[in-house]
Design a protein around this motif. Structure first.
Motif, PDB file in Angstrom:
ATOM      1  N   LEU A 346      85.760  64.282 -44.220  1.00  0.00           N
ATOM      2  CA  LEU A 346      85.144  65.540 -44.630  1.00  0.00           C
ATOM      3  C   LEU A 346      85.286  65.797 -46.133  1.00  0.00           C
ATOM      4  CD1 LEU A 346      86.283  67.930 -41.746  1.00  0.00           C
ATOM      5  CD2 LEU A 346      84.240  66.507 -41.873  1.00  0.00           C
ATOM      6  N   LEU A 347      86.208  65.103 -46.773  1.00  0.00           N
ATOM      7  CA  LEU A 347      86.462  65.342 -48.196  1.00  0.00           C
ATOM      8  C   LEU A 347      85.210  65.190 -49.055  1.00  0.00           C
ATOM      9  CD1 LEU A 347      88.307  65.882 -50.621  1.00  0.00           C
ATOM     10  CD2 LEU A 347      88.939  63.450 -50.583  1.00  0.00           C
ATOM     11  N   PRO A 348      84.416  64.111 -48.938  1.00  0.00           N
ATOM     12  CA  PRO A 348      83.230  64.005 -49.795  1.00  0.00           C
ATOM     13  C   PRO A 348      82.235  65.152 -49.606  1.00  0.00           C
ATOM     14  CG  PRO A 348      83.735  61.893 -48.780  1.00  0.00           C
ATOM     15  CD  PRO A 348      84.602  62.901 -48.119  1.00  0.00           C
ATOM     16  N   CYS A 349      82.136  65.691 -48.387  1.00  0.00           N
ATOM     17  CA  CYS A 349      81.240  66.830 -48.152  1.00  0.00           C
ATOM     18  C   CYS A 349      81.680  68.033 -48.988  1.00  0.00           C
ATOM     19  CB  CYS A 349      81.229  67.199 -46.666  1.00  0.00           C
ATOM     20  SG  CYS A 349      80.802  65.844 -45.570  1.00  0.00           S
ATOM     21  N   TYR A 350      82.985  68.275 -48.998  1.00  0.00           N
ATOM     22  CA  TYR A 350      83.516  69.371 -49.805  1.00  0.00           C
ATOM     23  C   TYR A 350      83.325  69.099 -51.293  1.00  0.00           C
ATOM     24  CZ  TYR A 350      86.994  71.982 -52.433  1.00  0.00           C
ATOM     25  OH  TYR A 350      87.612  72.743 -53.386  1.00  0.00           O
ATOM     26  N   GLN A 351      83.632  67.897 -51.725  1.00  0.00           N
ATOM     27  CA  GLN A 351      83.578  67.586 -53.149  1.00  0.00           C
ATOM     28  C   GLN A 351      82.170  67.696 -53.713  1.00  0.00           C
ATOM     29  OE1 GLN A 351      85.433  63.686 -53.175  1.00  0.00           O
ATOM     30  NE2 GLN A 351      87.370  64.535 -53.936  1.00  0.00           N
ATOM     31  N   TYR A 352      81.170  67.462 -52.877  1.00  0.00           N
ATOM     32  CA  TYR A 352      79.799  67.508 -53.388  1.00  0.00           C
ATOM     33  C   TYR A 352      79.373  68.928 -53.740  1.00  0.00           C
ATOM     34  CZ  TYR A 352      74.841  66.721 -53.951  1.00  0.00           C
ATOM     35  OH  TYR A 352      73.571  66.673 -54.468  1.00  0.00           O
ATOM     36  N   TYR A 353      79.737  69.906 -52.893  1.00  0.00           N
ATOM     37  CA  TYR A 353      79.237  71.263 -53.077  1.00  0.00           C
ATOM     38  C   TYR A 353      80.206  72.187 -53.810  1.00  0.00           C
ATOM     39  CZ  TYR A 353      75.351  70.306 -49.904  1.00  0.00           C
ATOM     40  OH  TYR A 353      74.220  69.798 -49.331  1.00  0.00           O
ATOM     41  N   THR A 354      81.466  71.823 -53.914  1.00  0.00           N
ATOM     42  CA  THR A 354      82.449  72.738 -54.469  1.00  0.00           C
ATOM     43  C   THR A 354      82.237  72.974 -55.969  1.00  0.00           C
ATOM     44  OG1 THR A 354      84.806  73.190 -54.716  1.00  0.00           O
ATOM     45  CG2 THR A 354      84.104  70.901 -54.971  1.00  0.00           C
ATOM     46  N   THR A 355      82.654  74.154 -56.417  1.00  0.00           N
ATOM     47  CA  THR A 355      82.673  74.468 -57.854  1.00  0.00           C
ATOM     48  C   THR A 355      84.086  74.491 -58.402  1.00  0.00           C
ATOM     49  OG1 THR A 355      82.722  76.848 -57.352  1.00  0.00           O
ATOM     50  CG2 THR A 355      80.548  75.825 -57.696  1.00  0.00           C
ATOM     51  N   ARG A 356      85.084  74.323 -57.515  1.00  0.00           N
ATOM     52  CA  ARG A 356      86.483  74.432 -57.953  1.00  0.00           C
ATOM     53  C   ARG A 356      87.272  73.149 -57.752  1.00  0.00           C
ATOM     54  NH1 ARG A 356      89.230  79.966 -56.307  1.00  0.00           N
ATOM     55  NH2 ARG A 356      90.672  79.086 -57.823  1.00  0.00           N
ATOM     56  N   ASN A 357      86.876  72.340 -56.779  1.00  0.00           N
ATOM     57  CA  ASN A 357      87.512  71.046 -56.540  1.00  0.00           C
ATOM     58  C   ASN A 357      89.031  71.170 -56.384  1.00  0.00           C
ATOM     59  OD1 ASN A 357      87.252  68.321 -56.039  1.00  0.00           O
ATOM     60  ND2 ASN A 357      87.536  67.733 -58.163  1.00  0.00           N
ATOM     61  N   LEU A 358      89.447  71.919 -55.378  1.00  0.00           N
ATOM     62  CA  LEU A 358      90.866  72.098 -55.091  1.00  0.00           C
ATOM     63  C   LEU A 358      91.472  70.782 -54.602  1.00  0.00           C
ATOM     64  CD1 LEU A 358      90.573  75.482 -53.171  1.00  0.00           C
ATOM     65  CD2 LEU A 358      91.396  75.175 -55.509  1.00  0.00           C
ATOM     66  N   PRO A 359      92.760  70.574 -54.859  1.00  0.00           N
ATOM     67  CA  PRO A 359      93.406  69.345 -54.369  1.00  0.00           C
ATOM     68  C   PRO A 359      93.387  69.303 -52.842  1.00  0.00           C
ATOM     69  CG  PRO A 359      95.030  70.888 -55.209  1.00  0.00           C
ATOM     70  CD  PRO A 359      93.705  71.432 -55.606  1.00  0.00           C
ATOM     71  N   GLY A 360      93.290  68.103 -52.299  1.00  0.00           N
ATOM     72  CA  GLY A 360      93.181  67.980 -50.849  1.00  0.00           C
ATOM     73  C   GLY A 360      94.031  66.859 -50.284  1.00  0.00           C
ATOM     74  N   TRP A 361      94.269  66.948 -48.990  1.00  0.00           N
ATOM     75  CA  TRP A 361      94.992  65.920 -48.250  1.00  0.00           C
ATOM     76  C   TRP A 361      94.127  65.522 -47.066  1.00  0.00           C
ATOM     77  CZ3 TRP A 361      99.194  66.835 -44.111  1.00  0.00           C
ATOM     78  CH2 TRP A 361      99.743  65.604 -43.705  1.00  0.00           C
ATOM     79  N   GLN A 362      93.814  64.246 -46.946  1.00  0.00           N
ATOM     80  CA  GLN A 362      92.942  63.737 -45.890  1.00  0.00           C
ATOM     81  C   GLN A 362      93.781  63.265 -44.703  1.00  0.00           C
ATOM     82  OE1 GLN A 362      90.994  61.245 -49.161  1.00  0.00           O
ATOM     83  NE2 GLN A 362      89.390  61.312 -47.604  1.00  0.00           N
ATOM     84  N   VAL A 363      93.501  63.828 -43.551  1.00  0.00           N
ATOM     85  CA  VAL A 363      94.237  63.494 -42.338  1.00  0.00           C
ATOM     86  C   VAL A 363      93.499  62.388 -41.596  1.00  0.00           C
ATOM     87  CG1 VAL A 363      95.141  64.338 -40.147  1.00  0.00           C
ATOM     88  CG2 VAL A 363      95.180  65.807 -42.160  1.00  0.00           C
ATOM     89  N   THR A 364      94.041  61.192 -41.653  1.00  0.00           N
ATOM     90  CA  THR A 364      93.494  60.060 -40.909  1.00  0.00           C
ATOM     91  C   THR A 364      93.996  60.114 -39.463  1.00  0.00           C
ATOM     92  OG1 THR A 364      95.360  58.642 -41.470  1.00  0.00           O
ATOM     93  CG2 THR A 364      93.514  58.683 -43.027  1.00  0.00           C
ATOM     94  N   PRO A 365      93.410  59.343 -38.556  1.00  0.00           N
ATOM     95  CA  PRO A 365      93.926  59.313 -37.181  1.00  0.00           C
ATOM     96  C   PRO A 365      95.403  58.917 -37.113  1.00  0.00           C
ATOM     97  CG  PRO A 365      91.764  58.313 -37.249  1.00  0.00           C
ATOM     98  CD  PRO A 365      92.147  58.578 -38.674  1.00  0.00           C
ATOM     99  N   GLN A 366      95.841  58.033 -38.007  1.00  0.00           N
ATOM    100  CA  GLN A 366      97.247  57.614 -38.026  1.00  0.00           C
ATOM    101  C   GLN A 366      98.150  58.776 -38.442  1.00  0.00           C
ATOM    102  OE1 GLN A 366      94.746  56.002 -39.584  1.00  0.00           O
ATOM    103  NE2 GLN A 366      94.530  54.187 -38.260  1.00  0.00           N
ATOM    104  N   ILE A 367      97.715  59.535 -39.449  1.00  0.00           N
ATOM    105  CA  ILE A 367      98.495  60.698 -39.896  1.00  0.00           C
ATOM    106  C   ILE A 367      98.534  61.753 -38.807  1.00  0.00           C
ATOM    107  CG2 ILE A 367      98.532  62.610 -41.543  1.00  0.00           C
ATOM    108  CD1 ILE A 367      97.433  60.679 -43.645  1.00  0.00           C
ATOM    109  N   GLU A 368      97.403  61.963 -38.134  1.00  0.00           N
ATOM    110  CA  GLU A 368      97.355  62.954 -37.061  1.00  0.00           C
ATOM    111  C   GLU A 368      98.341  62.619 -35.950  1.00  0.00           C
ATOM    112  OE1 GLU A 368      94.059  65.294 -34.304  1.00  0.00           O
ATOM    113  OE2 GLU A 368      93.456  63.637 -35.608  1.00  0.00           O
TER     114      GLU A 368
END
Length: 432
Positions: A346-368
């Protein structure tokens, strides 16, 4: 994107233009093999299919793939029917180049090329050398990317869930789009409830198709090899991909979207056969009446699918633009905020439209999986953040949201309920 930029209109035009072109292509293809009337019906079907419209509005490769494989198949047929050696050679050169472009566009093209070869082997053996040489040339042009493709395939493909339902789901999508009945993650998680709630639509679709089958057989008798070629193009590549998926799961209806225009031609030829039988009085009146009723029901179902796509909040396109605007409004200026994305893509979807680009953490199936047992993992990745937002979509598992509720205080929640819903949770670290 390098030529035209990364604006939304520029990226989506790479799907819109090929999708519009495919309407013209399917018309030309059907007119070449059948009649102008059948060509008109097939082109209209291609234009109003919500399955085609959906991917025409995405910045992804599927509409381009439809156009390239349609043009490749059209070139192949023209090579078979060419009246001179030079024209045949030119068509085969075009076919080889288009096959290479199709392979670069998506690996699923290999199943369509495989059926081209098999069809020639069984039905046009005199053309086998020319077709085999063309396909070999396309594979040679594709060879620089072959190692990368095989490496991706070796990672196991998609999750193998409900594989036996994949095949009927694919043809339901081809015929009526993904908006006749719900086919999203929520529907997959509650299959019995989805079937019960939409039983009358499913019954109407099955009965209308069953009623059209006898007319399809008559159309087959009328058109012979041409109908066989189009029908098998709509069927065999899909079956090949389905069978391979028992070993490596790569079957998905959106990957196999190039099969759908051929199916539209089959349906159009079948419907026109009813018209011919009625005009020529070549069949009992009762049989023709059944065919007409089936056509009406079929068209009503297509209209329902179009209505759902544009007006039913369960369907249509996801609302990432609106979701991003809401996410950006939640993070207060000067406050340390971060976003957790579940799942990670979901990160690229957010990065495309955002105006602030807040830091993020991507939850993979292994992390979940680790979050379910580790209490420190979440704290470790959110340390220093006062506000933590969770963005979730395409996932009905509550592992991440439950872990966050146990660790932080929930402040807010909003759901953008269109297509695969986007959920935005707002949490705040408690002051100690």
């Amino acid at each position: 994107m390098g030529w035209f930029g990364t604006s939304e209109s520029a990226i989506r035009s790479l799907s819109v233009v090929p999708s519009l072109f495919s309407v013209l292509l399917i018309y030309c293809f059907a007119e070449r093999l059948f009649t102008r009337q059948i060509a008109y019906l097939a082109a209209i079907y291609q234009a109003i299919s919500t399955f085609q419209i959906y991917y025409a509005q995405e910045g992804r490769c599927f509409s381009l793939l439809v156009s390239i494989l349609l043009l490749a198949t059209f070139s192949l047929w023209n090579a078979w029917e060419a009246d001179s050696t030079l024209r045949r050679l030119l068509y085969y050169c075009a076919y080889a180049l288009l096959c290479a472009l199709a392979l670069y566009t998506h690996f699923i093209s290999i199943f369509f090329l495989a059926w081209h070869g098999l069809y020639v082997l069984f039905r046009r053996p005199k053309q086998l050398l020319a077709v085999g040489t063309s396909i070999a040339a396309s594979l040679l042009l594709f060879s620089p990317w072959l190692v990368t493709m095989l490496g991706a395939a070796s990672r196991g493909g998609q999750a193998r869930r409900y594989i036996w339902l994949k095949l009927p789901q694919a043809y339901l999508s081809f015929l009526y789009g993904d908006s006749l009945i719900p086919l999203d993650e929520e529907a997959v998680q509650h299959i019995p409830q989805t079937l019960r709630a939409n039983w009358w639509i499913l019954a109407a679709s099955l009965l209308s198709i069953a009623a059209l089958v006898p007319f399809g057989r008559l159309a087959w008798k009328r058109w012979g090899d041409r109908m066989l070629f189009v029908f098998t193009m709509a069927l065999i590549p899909v079956l090949l991909a389905f069978l391979v998926s028992f070993k490596v799961m790569l079957f998905d209806e959106r990957y196999l979207i190039p099969a759908s225009p051929f199916l539209y031609v089959v349906v159009s030829a079948t419907i026109w056969e009813i018209r011919l039988l009625a005009v020529n009085q070549a069949a009992p009146r009762r049989l023709v009446s059944i065919g007409r009723v089936a056509c009406v029901v079929y068209c009503v179902l297509l209209a329902i699918s179009l209505y759902h796509y544009y007006f039913n909040p369960r369907f249509g396109k996801e609302q990432w633009r609106e979701a991003d605007a809401y996410i950006d409004s939640l993070a207060l200026p000067g406050e340390n905020a971060m976003i957790i994305f579940d799942p990670d893509y979901l990160l690229p979807c957010y990065q495309y439209y955002t105006t602030r680009n807040l830091p993020g953490w991507q939850v993979t199936p292994q992390i979940e999986a680790k979050l379910a047992t580790s209490g420190s993992l979440l704290e470790e990745h959110t340390r220093g953040s006062q506000q933590i937002l969770l963005v979730r979509s395409h996932d009905n598992e509550d592992t991440v949201v439950n872990a966050m509720r146990n660790a932080f205080g929930q402040e807010g929640y909003r759901k953008f309920n269109r297509a695969n819903p986007i959920e935005v949770y707002s949490f705040r670290r408690s002051q100690r």
